[in-house]
Design a protein around this motif. Structure first.
Motif, PDB file in Angstrom:
ATOM      1  N   LEU A   1       0.836  -1.205   0.000  1.00  0.00           N
ATOM      2  CA  LEU A   1       0.000   0.000   0.000  1.00  0.00           C
ATOM      3  C   LEU A   1       0.868   1.251   0.000  1.00  0.00           C
ATOM      4  O   LEU A   1       0.601   2.209  -0.734  1.00  0.00           O
ATOM      5  N   HIS A   2       1.906   1.249   0.821  1.00  0.00           N
ATOM      6  CA  HIS A   2       2.754   2.445   0.933  1.00  0.00           C
ATOM      7  C   HIS A   2       3.441   2.751  -0.391  1.00  0.00           C
ATOM      8  O   HIS A   2       3.563   3.928  -0.776  1.00  0.00           O
ATOM      9  N   ARG A   3       3.879   1.707  -1.104  1.00  0.00           N
ATOM     10  CA  ARG A   3       4.490   1.934  -2.415  1.00  0.00           C
ATOM     11  C   ARG A   3       3.502   2.612  -3.370  1.00  0.00           C
ATOM     12  O   ARG A   3       3.870   3.508  -4.139  1.00  0.00           O
ATOM     13  N   MET A   4       2.264   2.186  -3.337  1.00  0.00           N
ATOM     14  CA  MET A   4       1.257   2.792  -4.196  1.00  0.00           C
ATOM     15  C   MET A   4       0.948   4.217  -3.739  1.00  0.00           C
ATOM     16  O   MET A   4       0.742   5.115  -4.567  1.00  0.00           O
ATOM     17  N   GLU A   5       0.934   4.439  -2.432  1.00  0.00           N
ATOM     18  CA  GLU A   5       0.688   5.793  -1.925  1.00  0.00           C
ATOM     19  C   GLU A   5       1.800   6.752  -2.345  1.00  0.00           C
ATOM     20  O   GLU A   5       1.533   7.932  -2.602  1.00  0.00           O
ATOM     21  N   GLU A   6       3.020   6.255  -2.422  1.00  0.00           N
ATOM     22  CA  GLU A   6       4.112   7.100  -2.893  1.00  0.00           C
ATOM     23  C   GLU A   6       3.854   7.565  -4.324  1.00  0.00           C
ATOM     24  O   GLU A   6       4.144   8.721  -4.673  1.00  0.00           O
ATOM     25  N   ARG A   7       3.307   6.685  -5.157  1.00  0.00           N
ATOM     26  CA  ARG A   7       2.958   7.083  -6.520  1.00  0.00           C
ATOM     27  C   ARG A   7       1.846   8.130  -6.507  1.00  0.00           C
ATOM     28  O   ARG A   7       1.888   9.098  -7.273  1.00  0.00           O
ATOM     29  N   MET A   8       0.864   7.940  -5.636  1.00  0.00           N
ATOM     30  CA  MET A   8      -0.232   8.896  -5.552  1.00  0.00           C
ATOM     31  C   MET A   8       0.280  10.258  -5.076  1.00  0.00           C
ATOM     32  O   MET A   8      -0.137  11.296  -5.583  1.00  0.00           O
ATOM     33  N   LEU A   9       1.190  10.250  -4.116  1.00  0.00           N
ATOM     34  CA  LEU A   9       1.757  11.508  -3.620  1.00  0.00           C
ATOM     35  C   LEU A   9       2.545  12.241  -4.703  1.00  0.00           C
ATOM     36  O   LEU A   9       2.663  13.460  -4.671  1.00  0.00           O
ATOM     37  N   ALA A  10       3.049  11.465  -5.664  1.00  0.00           N
ATOM     38  CA  ALA A  10       3.789  12.060  -6.780  1.00  0.00           C
ATOM     39  C   ALA A  10       2.847  12.437  -7.932  1.00  0.00           C
ATOM     40  O   ALA A  10       3.296  12.699  -9.049  1.00  0.00           O
ATOM     41  N   ASN A  11       1.534  12.463  -7.629  1.00  0.00           N
ATOM     42  CA  ASN A  11       0.502  12.851  -8.597  1.00  0.00           C
ATOM     43  C   ASN A  11       0.355  11.858  -9.753  1.00  0.00           C
ATOM     44  O   ASN A  11      -0.093  12.230 -10.840  1.00  0.00           O
ATOM     45  N   ASP A  12       0.732  10.599  -9.521  1.00  0.00           N
ATOM     46  CA  ASP A  12       0.489   9.554 -10.499  1.00  0.00           C
ATOM     47  C   ASP A  12      -0.845   8.904 -10.151  1.00  0.00           C
ATOM     48  O   ASP A  12      -0.923   8.055  -9.272  1.00  0.00           O
ATOM     49  N   LEU A  13      -1.903   9.334 -10.825  1.00  0.00           N
ATOM     50  CA  LEU A  13      -3.244   8.835 -10.538  1.00  0.00           C
ATOM     51  C   LEU A  13      -3.696   7.786 -11.555  1.00  0.00           C
ATOM     52  O   LEU A  13      -4.888   7.498 -11.673  1.00  0.00           O
ATOM     53  N   SER A  14      -2.738   7.181 -12.253  1.00  0.00           N
ATOM     54  CA  SER A  14      -3.072   6.260 -13.341  1.00  0.00           C
ATOM     55  C   SER A  14      -3.496   4.881 -12.850  1.00  0.00           C
ATOM     56  O   SER A  14      -4.024   4.090 -13.633  1.00  0.00           O
ATOM     57  N   ALA A  15      -3.259   4.595 -11.587  1.00  0.00           N
ATOM     58  CA  ALA A  15      -3.525   3.238 -11.089  1.00  0.00           C
ATOM     59  C   ALA A  15      -4.439   3.281  -9.870  1.00  0.00           C
ATOM     60  O   ALA A  15      -4.157   2.675  -8.845  1.00  0.00           O
ATOM     61  N   ARG A  16      -5.567   3.973  -9.998  1.00  0.00           N
ATOM     62  CA  ARG A  16      -6.416   4.149  -8.832  1.00  0.00           C
ATOM     63  C   ARG A  16      -7.010   2.831  -8.354  1.00  0.00           C
ATOM     64  O   ARG A  16      -7.192   2.632  -7.147  1.00  0.00           O
ATOM     65  N   GLU A  17      -7.273   1.886  -9.278  1.00  0.00           N
ATOM     66  CA  GLU A  17      -7.832   0.619  -8.841  1.00  0.00           C
ATOM     67  C   GLU A  17      -6.800  -0.188  -8.060  1.00  0.00           C
ATOM     68  O   GLU A  17      -7.133  -0.829  -7.056  1.00  0.00           O
ATOM     69  N   GLU A  18      -5.554  -0.173  -8.500  1.00  0.00           N
ATOM     70  CA  GLU A  18      -4.499  -0.868  -7.764  1.00  0.00           C
ATOM     71  C   GLU A  18      -4.295  -0.240  -6.393  1.00  0.00           C
ATOM     72  O   GLU A  18      -4.096  -0.943  -5.399  1.00  0.00           O
ATOM     73  N   TRP A  19      -4.347   1.084  -6.340  1.00  0.00           N
ATOM     74  CA  TRP A  19      -4.236   1.781  -5.052  1.00  0.00           C
ATOM     75  C   TRP A  19      -5.324   1.303  -4.094  1.00  0.00           C
ATOM     76  O   TRP A  19      -5.041   0.955  -2.938  1.00  0.00           O
ATOM     77  N   LYS A  20      -6.565   1.254  -4.556  1.00  0.00           N
ATOM     78  CA  LYS A  20      -7.649   0.834  -3.669  1.00  0.00           C
ATOM     79  C   LYS A  20      -7.589  -0.667  -3.378  1.00  0.00           C
ATOM     80  O   LYS A  20      -8.019  -1.109  -2.311  1.00  0.00           O
ATOM     81  N   ARG A  21      -7.043  -1.456  -4.311  1.00  0.00           N
ATOM     82  CA  ARG A  21      -6.869  -2.881  -4.016  1.00  0.00           C
ATOM     83  C   ARG A  21      -5.898  -3.070  -2.862  1.00  0.00           C
ATOM     84  O   ARG A  21      -6.153  -3.850  -1.932  1.00  0.00           O
ATOM     85  N   TYR A  22      -4.780  -2.343  -2.876  1.00  0.00           N
ATOM     86  CA  TYR A  22      -3.818  -2.464  -1.789  1.00  0.00           C
ATOM     87  C   TYR A  22      -4.374  -1.884  -0.489  1.00  0.00           C
ATOM     88  O   TYR A  22      -4.059  -2.370   0.599  1.00  0.00           O
ATOM     89  N   ASP A  23      -5.183  -0.850  -0.616  1.00  0.00           N
ATOM     90  CA  ASP A  23      -5.847  -0.302   0.569  1.00  0.00           C
ATOM     91  C   ASP A  23      -6.748  -1.363   1.184  1.00  0.00           C
ATOM     92  O   ASP A  23      -6.743  -1.578   2.399  1.00  0.00           O
ATOM     93  N   TRP A  24      -7.555  -2.023   0.335  1.00  0.00           N
ATOM     94  CA  TRP A  24      -8.412  -3.102   0.819  1.00  0.00           C
ATOM     95  C   TRP A  24      -7.597  -4.209   1.464  1.00  0.00           C
ATOM     96  O   TRP A  24      -7.908  -4.691   2.560  1.00  0.00           O
ATOM     97  N   GLU A  25      -6.511  -4.643   0.794  1.00  0.00           N
ATOM     98  CA  GLU A  25      -5.720  -5.754   1.310  1.00  0.00           C
ATOM     99  C   GLU A  25      -5.115  -5.422   2.671  1.00  0.00           C
ATOM    100  O   GLU A  25      -5.019  -6.290   3.548  1.00  0.00           O
TER     101      GLU A  25
END
Length: 237
Positions: A127-151
């Motif tokens: 999840l943290h790896r995906m959040e780092e991408r989100m913090l860098a304004n990479d919003l291309s993988a929102r489903e993967e972000w929420k999948r890791y959030d769920w997991e």
């Protein structure tokens, strides 16, 4: 990979009909949760047949299952519609998620072993790896972000010992997730820090701390979703 939050248990040798029904159910459910099908949208059988390559009988079965999960609504002869959304329902779903997840964390923290701790840490790392991408304004993988959030949130409660509790929590989590996808909000460093705090509370077996952080975490998500004010809100009664 979809953020499928409640996994159906199939027979050891499922029939083709069962497999098709499950596939269509998962696909339609995902499209509703991720707002590919909008709140209030009419679900026409002919269009669904083409979209999901399914028979009318399979679609009716799937639609009725999703009515029971409150992701689809039906009204007399008017057919099926994607369930509407409202500020009041969001608050109700958030409160229910807090209640269920807090109880499940208490049980999980008491029963979890070293292997469970490893699962929590691994889930947080992804999840943290995906959040780092989100913090860098990479919003291309929102489903993967929420999948890791769920997991991650599932890992926190995975040692609770109650399949029924996790199933109910999964449905509520999906309904809460739909509101997040509708507003597409990412709360940045605040949410990242709260996930870190939840992981540490789990490792410390500090249920009181975890529940306090969880409440702030979910309440913050509600506030962001309400502030986004998407145009599909139904009026509160």
């Amino acid at each position: 990979m979809t953020v499928r939050l409640v996994y159906n248990s199939l027979m050891k040798h499922p029939s083709d009909d069962q497999t098709i029904s499950t596939t269509v159910f998962d696909a339609l459910r995902r499209d509703i949760v991720f707002c590919n099908l909008k709140p209030g949208e009419k679900l026409k059988l002919e269009a669904l047949k083409a979209r999901y390559n399914a028979s009318v009988s399979t679609l009716r079965e799937v639609l009725n299952r999703l009515v029971s999960e409150r992701l689809i609504e039906t009204s007399g002869q008017r057919g099926f519609f994607v369930a509407g959304v409202s500020r009041q329902e969001l608050r109700e779903i958030a409160d229910l998620r807090i209640l269920l997840e807090s109880h499940a964390m208490d049980l999980s923290f008491a029963a979890g072993d070293t292997e469970w701790e490893g699962q929590v840490v691994a889930a947080h790392h992804k999840l943290h790896r995906m959040e780092e991408r989100m913090l860098a304004n990479d919003l291309s993988a929102r489903e993967e972000w929420k999948r890791y959030d769920w997991e991650f949130h599932q890992a926190l409660i995975s040692a609770c010992g109650s399949a029924s509790l996790m199933a109910v929590h999964g449905n509520v989590f999906d309904r809460y997730l739909r509101y997040q996808m509708l507003a597409l909000t990412f709360r940045g460093a605040i949410a990242v820090e709260q996930h870190q705090q939840l992981m540490q509370a789990a490792l410390d077996r500090d249920g009181a701390r975890a529940k306090e952080v969880l409440r702030r975490h979910i309440d913050g998500g509600v506030e962001d979703s309400l502030a986004a004010n998407p145009p599909v809100w139904a009026p509160d009664p």
